[in-house]
Design an enzyme around this catalytic site. Structure first.
Site, PDB file in Angstrom:
ATOM      1  N   GLY A  38     -10.697   4.189  -1.895  1.00  0.00           N
ATOM      2  CA  GLY A  38     -11.746   4.671  -1.261  1.00  0.00           C
ATOM      3  C   GLY A  38     -13.231   4.821  -1.121  1.00  0.00           C
ATOM      4  O   GLY A  38     -14.102   5.182  -0.844  1.00  0.00           O
ATOM      5  N   GLY A  68      -1.261   6.749   1.292  1.00  0.00           N
ATOM      6  CA  GLY A  68      -1.332   7.820   1.918  1.00  0.00           C
ATOM      7  C   GLY A  68      -2.555   7.278   2.532  1.00  0.00           C
ATOM      8  O   GLY A  68      -3.217   8.362   3.793  1.00  0.00           O
ATOM      9  N   PHE A  69      -3.710   6.203   2.376  1.00  0.00           N
ATOM     10  CA  PHE A  69      -4.580   5.945   3.664  1.00  0.00           C
ATOM     11  C   PHE A  69      -4.245   6.061   5.100  1.00  0.00           C
ATOM     12  O   PHE A  69      -4.775   6.430   5.933  1.00  0.00           O
ATOM     13  CB  PHE A  69      -5.535   5.162   3.107  1.00  0.00           C
ATOM     14  CG  PHE A  69      -6.577   4.229   4.423  1.00  0.00           C
ATOM     15  CD1 PHE A  69      -7.592   4.801   4.317  1.00  0.00           C
ATOM     16  CD2 PHE A  69      -6.569   3.896   5.449  1.00  0.00           C
ATOM     17  CE1 PHE A  69      -8.501   4.898   5.326  1.00  0.00           C
ATOM     18  CE2 PHE A  69      -7.204   3.184   6.250  1.00  0.00           C
ATOM     19  CZ  PHE A  69      -8.771   3.649   6.008  1.00  0.00           C
ATOM     20  N   ASP A  91      -2.342   8.621  -3.495  1.00  0.00           N
ATOM     21  CA  ASP A  91      -3.630   9.261  -3.309  1.00  0.00           C
ATOM     22  C   ASP A  91      -3.993   9.450  -2.410  1.00  0.00           C
ATOM     23  O   ASP A  91      -3.524   9.381  -1.333  1.00  0.00           O
ATOM     24  CB  ASP A  91      -4.400   8.058  -4.084  1.00  0.00           C
ATOM     25  CG  ASP A  91      -5.078   6.705  -2.954  1.00  0.00           C
ATOM     26  OD1 ASP A  91      -4.220   6.844  -2.344  1.00  0.00           O
ATOM     27  OD2 ASP A  91      -6.258   6.511  -3.074  1.00  0.00           O
ATOM     28  N   ASP A 136       0.915  -1.354   0.175  1.00  0.00           N
ATOM     29  CA  ASP A 136      -0.170   0.044   0.318  1.00  0.00           C
ATOM     30  C   ASP A 136       1.581   1.131   0.215  1.00  0.00           C
ATOM     31  O   ASP A 136       1.920   1.256   0.929  1.00  0.00           O
ATOM     32  CB  ASP A 136      -1.169  -0.114   0.777  1.00  0.00           C
ATOM     33  CG  ASP A 136      -1.865   0.644   1.512  1.00  0.00           C
ATOM     34  OD1 ASP A 136      -1.801   2.171   0.751  1.00  0.00           O
ATOM     35  OD2 ASP A 136      -3.192   0.518   2.270  1.00  0.00           O
ATOM     36  N   SER A 137       0.266   2.186  -0.669  1.00  0.00           N
ATOM     37  CA  SER A 137       1.395   3.917  -0.896  1.00  0.00           C
ATOM     38  C   SER A 137       1.583   3.943   0.418  1.00  0.00           C
ATOM     39  O   SER A 137       2.561   5.478   0.356  1.00  0.00           O
ATOM     40  CB  SER A 137       0.666   4.931  -1.950  1.00  0.00           C
ATOM     41  OG  SER A 137      -0.144   5.327  -1.683  1.00  0.00           O
ATOM     42  N   ASP A 153      -8.005  -7.532  -0.372  1.00  0.00           N
ATOM     43  CA  ASP A 153      -7.178  -7.404   0.834  1.00  0.00           C
ATOM     44  C   ASP A 153      -7.696  -6.698   2.058  1.00  0.00           C
ATOM     45  O   ASP A 153      -8.789  -5.887   1.834  1.00  0.00           O
ATOM     46  CB  ASP A 153      -6.110  -6.570   0.838  1.00  0.00           C
ATOM     47  CG  ASP A 153      -6.367  -5.100   1.274  1.00  0.00           C
ATOM     48  OD1 ASP A 153      -6.161  -4.249   2.511  1.00  0.00           O
ATOM     49  OD2 ASP A 153      -6.699  -4.120   0.714  1.00  0.00           O
TER      50      ASP A 153
END
Length: 387
Positions: free
Chosen positions: A230, A109-110, A160, A106-107, A280
């Site tokens: 999102g 960002g979340f 993102d 995962d990047s 996931d």
């Protein structure tokens, strides 16, 4: 004792490049395989979450034996501890966590949006303070890709902006457009890495025309795969499914699609029917640590006193020894006593159930009987255990 049920592993050979092959379709649903140098991911696929380089409570070989082809790691957590540069010096994430198979990262960002303190979002990226020690960090699209490259992940996610739902349309639009600009920067930063992939992330809140615009713009970037982000952030299931139906026609048919952070078994089967290939979620591992298990009879809470003298196994038909080798009374005891073994065994039960569910979905799509499989599965949950 190591719990290692022997489920079949991929028959398709790994490849030198990243490829996706659809073997069969049933309506919008597809089954196939993502192939890359470190192995094959059978789709539809569920990725156990190994946030901090570990699937909590499980040995890597157990996760593999339960049927997982790929696990997920997280940029935010790994950049803070132990640090991406350190992981790189130690041989990369695969060696570090003893998982030689594909890893998606995962990047971050979340997690920046949900966990960090005093964050500041600009065009350049996100400046934030660690939830661990308050230290200051900057996560830009370029730095997110750099971290994931240092980790050596096989599937890299773009950075993102993920907004919580519900939100105003103008908030969703602003985040979507920023995410598109960040996707372009991530693509440039990622460059060309044969055998690895960069995925874009569709944003746009619950606004159909924003989702369509995001999907079309990302598709034009010709990335290796596409995620729908999102969602699973508090909105009802019907909104999530409506957004998938809105986006699906605008994503390339020959590229894999990943629904991020989803979810419950019912979320998964409904999303597979709408064309999603990858999932996931922390749910099976988190629930297991809290006495909750998923079975073909539905969800069970082993904290309940009714299990205290129940000598039956959880499910004698399960592929998982934790589900068929110990009594419910014993598992109930472990949960009530807060024994570590209880968390481990229940996590194993849940991951086995999720992987069995994915195997059932793949077989049903190949046989052209997905609707029947979904109906039978949901009927089992609703009917519960036989008297």
């Amino acid at each position: 004792m190591t719990v290692q049920p022997q489920l079949s592993q991929p028959e398709t050979a790994a490849t030198t490049d990243f490829t996706f092959h659809v073997a069969a379709r049933d309506g919008a649903a597809r089954t196939g395989a993502i192939s890359m140098p470190r192995g094959v991911i059978r789709t539809p696929a569920f990725m156990p979450v190994g946030t901090a380089a570990t699937v909590k409570g499980m040995y890597p070989e157990q996760v593999r034996a339960l049927g997982a082809d790929v696990v997920l790691g997280n940029t935010y957590h790994l950049m803070l501890r132990p640090g991406a540069e350190r992981v790189a010096r130690l041989g990369g994430l695969h060696k570090f966590m003893n998982w030689p198979h594909p890893i998606l990262t995962d990047s971050g960002g979340f997690q920046v949006m949900s966990l960090s303190q005093l964050r500041k979002l600009t065009e350049e990226g996100v400046t934030f303070r660690s939830h661990i020690d308050g230290s200051k960090h900057v996560l830009s699209p370029e730095r997110s890709v750099e971290i994931q490259n240092l980790l050596g992940s096989d599937i890299v996610m773009q950075l993102d902006e993920c907004v919580a739902l519900p939100c105003e349309d103008k908030v969703a639009e602003k985040a979507m457009r920023l995410s598109l600009r960040w996707a372009e920067r991530c693509k440039t930063a990622f460059g060309n890495h044969p055998g690895r992939a960069l995925f874009g992330i569709v944003q746009g809140g619950a606004v159909p025309h924003l989702r369509v615009e995001s999907a079309r713009e990302l598709a034009a970037m010709d990335l290796k795969g596409y995620a729908v982000g999102g969602l699973a952030v508090g909105e009802p299931q019907e909104i999530m499914l409506a957004m998938i139906e809105t986006v699906e026609p605008h994503l390339p048919q020959e590229k894999p699609r990943y629904l991020m952070g989803v979810g419950t078994p019912d979320d998964i089967i409904q999303s597979v029917a709408r064309g999603i290939d990858m999932f996931d979620c922390v749910m099976p591992t988190r629930a297991g640590r809290h006495g909750q298990i998923f079975t073909r009879f539905g969800r069970m809470n082993l904290k309940n006193a009714k299990f205290a003298e129940d000598t039956r196994p959880v499910d004698e038909q399960s592929s998982c020894p934790a589900a068929n080798g110990w009594s419910r009374a014993y598992l109930h005891h472990l949960v009530k006593a807060e024994e570590m073994l209880g968390k481990m065994l229940l996590t194993s039960v849940n991951l086995a159930y999720y992987q069995d569910l994915m195997a059932g979905l793949r077989a049903a799509i190949a046989q052209g009987r997905l609707a029947d499989f979904i109906a039978e599965t949901r009927e089992g949950w609703e009917r519960g255990e036989p008297a």
